[in-house]
Enzyme design. Sequence first.
Site, PDB file in Angstrom:
ATOM      1  N   GLU A 289       0.651  -1.356  -0.008  1.00 49.25           N
ATOM      2  CA  GLU A 289      -0.174  -0.230   0.216  1.00 49.25           C
ATOM      3  C   GLU A 289       1.233   1.178  -0.089  1.00 49.25           C
ATOM      4  OE1 GLU A 289      -2.837  -0.318   3.361  1.00 49.25           O
ATOM      5  OE2 GLU A 289      -4.589   0.762   2.028  1.00 49.25           O
ATOM      6  N   HIS A 310       6.675 -27.101  -0.674  1.00 50.03           N
ATOM      7  CA  HIS A 310       5.794 -28.276  -1.372  1.00 50.03           C
ATOM      8  C   HIS A 310       5.718 -27.737  -1.997  1.00 50.03           C
ATOM      9  CE1 HIS A 310       8.133 -31.478   1.398  1.00 50.03           C
ATOM     10  NE2 HIS A 310       8.451 -30.426   1.551  1.00 50.03           N
ATOM     11  N   LYS A 424     -13.979   1.256  -3.980  1.00 46.76           N
ATOM     12  CA  LYS A 424     -15.346   2.095  -3.126  1.00 46.76           C
ATOM     13  C   LYS A 424     -16.444   2.868  -3.762  1.00 46.76           C
ATOM     14  CE  LYS A 424     -12.682   3.044   0.854  1.00 46.76           C
ATOM     15  NZ  LYS A 424     -12.290   3.292   1.984  1.00 46.76           N
TER      16      LYS A 424
HETATM   17  O1  PA5 Z   1      -3.681   2.014   6.383  1.00 46.61           O
HETATM   18  C1  PA5 Z   1      -4.386   2.597   5.560  1.00 46.61           C
HETATM   19  O2  PA5 Z   1      -4.896   3.340   5.260  1.00 46.61           O
HETATM   20  C2  PA5 Z   1      -5.499   1.445   5.983  1.00 46.61           C
HETATM   21  O3  PA5 Z   1      -5.217  -0.315   5.475  1.00 46.61           O
HETATM   22  C3  PA5 Z   1      -6.700   1.848   6.795  1.00 46.61           C
HETATM   23  O4  PA5 Z   1      -5.774   1.135   7.840  1.00 46.61           O
HETATM   24  C4  PA5 Z   1      -7.833   0.436   6.284  1.00 46.61           C
HETATM   25  O5  PA5 Z   1      -8.312   1.196   5.183  1.00 46.61           O
HETATM   26  C5  PA5 Z   1      -8.585   1.005   7.645  1.00 46.61           C
HETATM   27  O6  PA5 Z   1      -8.764   2.654   7.114  1.00 46.61           O
HETATM   28  P1  PA5 Z   1     -10.076   2.914   8.756  1.00 46.61           P
HETATM   29  O7  PA5 Z   1      -9.136   2.512   9.909  1.00 46.61           O
HETATM   30  O8  PA5 Z   1      -9.815   4.348   8.447  1.00 46.61           O
HETATM   31  O9  PA5 Z   1     -10.747   2.409   8.838  1.00 46.61           O
END
Ligand code: PA5
Length: 451
Positions: A289, A310, A424
């Site tokens: 990410e 394996h 989303k």
């Molecule tokens: O790294 C990030 O920002 C995302 O992976 C969030 O942690 C994830 O989308 C969850 O978001 P939130 O904590 O706002 O629900």
Amino acid sequence: MEPIILSIDQVFGTVPENKIMSFKKDVQKHIDALYQKTGKGNDFLGWVDLPAKTTDHQLKEIHEVANELRNKIDVLVVIGIGGSYLGAKSVIDILSHNFNALLVNRKNPVVLYAGQNIGEDYLFELLEVLENYKYGITVISKSGTTTEPAIAFRLLRHHLETKYGKNEARKRIVAITDEKKGALLNLAKKEGYKTFFIPHDVGGRYSVLTPVGLFPIAVAGGNIFAIIKGAQHIMELTGPKIPFEENPAALYAATRNSLYINGKILEIMVNFTPRMHNFSEWWKQLYGESEGKQGKGIFPVSVDFTTDLHSMGQYIQDGQRNIFETVLSVSESRNSLAIPYENDDADGLNFISYKPLSYVNKMAQLGTLLAHVDGGVPNILIEIPKLNENYIGQLIYMFEMACGISGYMLDVNPFDQPGVEAYKHNMFALLGKPGYEETSEIIRNRIDKMS
Ligand code: PA5
């Protein structure tokens, strides 16, 4: 306190040492930018000095609230997705008994997870199971508006309130969210839930050392004081004054980027210790990410050895040569178990009789390393003396720091995630969320044409 050790000599067959060392100045510039908050995404750098800023007072409060909840429950349900659950899950798995759920006279609650998917059967069956257990919930969302955890929380809240009544249910819910805004904050205020806050300048995937990770870990029985101590220790060893050659975060970032430039576009996180499976999941999110943007970035994947030797072992040894491995090597097991001797040696194992399994596993690890390096898969090695809180704190912070440096080396913002919005947007349009009417029609037309 011994630090974790990073060794990079098993990559020199692919990238010579001097090539990696040539990134020294560049890396120093990026570490300075992280500390001085002058680089991309500089409003999300609260994690950089977080271990040093975390006070005993804050940890004690988390510890006390966690203890109060622990005393009432057999099961904790952690509701969250992405950075709001992966860190806690990875640490809880490492610290817990492999079969905690089945232990008789269990000391620590079983931790289950929700809000990390929209699986109908998953949630239905979770609610079914919770009928029979004393349980509590910690609901974690920085934005407070993420769909998956919001759905799970609504379902679980209703279940908890039906089971215990509104008043008692309230005492079994701990919310962790933003201090200033979001639906979860509003709900927590309205219902009077105990709430911990996520610093505004710490993004989800860098938040495991905040209450996001620390609270569930403490409920599960982990020593959060020792985790922070470990993180503080490695923070000192990866700071701006540490020479490049001695800084594991700097070396890791420079090595993986050197490999990337040389066509090694996939990094495989390897463990030989089953309880580390979810640590790789946390690492994949952190790196995937943070770096996968603007058409760039190493694709992070993971395997559990020897299990996956394996299956994926064939590809790693013999498939496309665009991969490298980072091996998490744990020196000391928590328990000792030797292979029994048998007179008739029917299974042919007497050659390793009386040897502990850790020795056999170590030989498997060394044999794999040689085979993979010979097969053109460079290896970065991270040695971890043992899997306790201290070393977990070290590992987490080292990988976070290296990720910040590495993202800057790629010239991307490692602290945003614009790419996660696309799905989303389409999902909300399809579900008819108010405000998405225009996109809704366009998408429906596209989908009609597909069928
Ligand atoms: O790294 C990030 O920002 C995302 O992976 C969030 O942690 C994830 O989308 C969850 O978001 P939130 O904590 O706002 O629900």
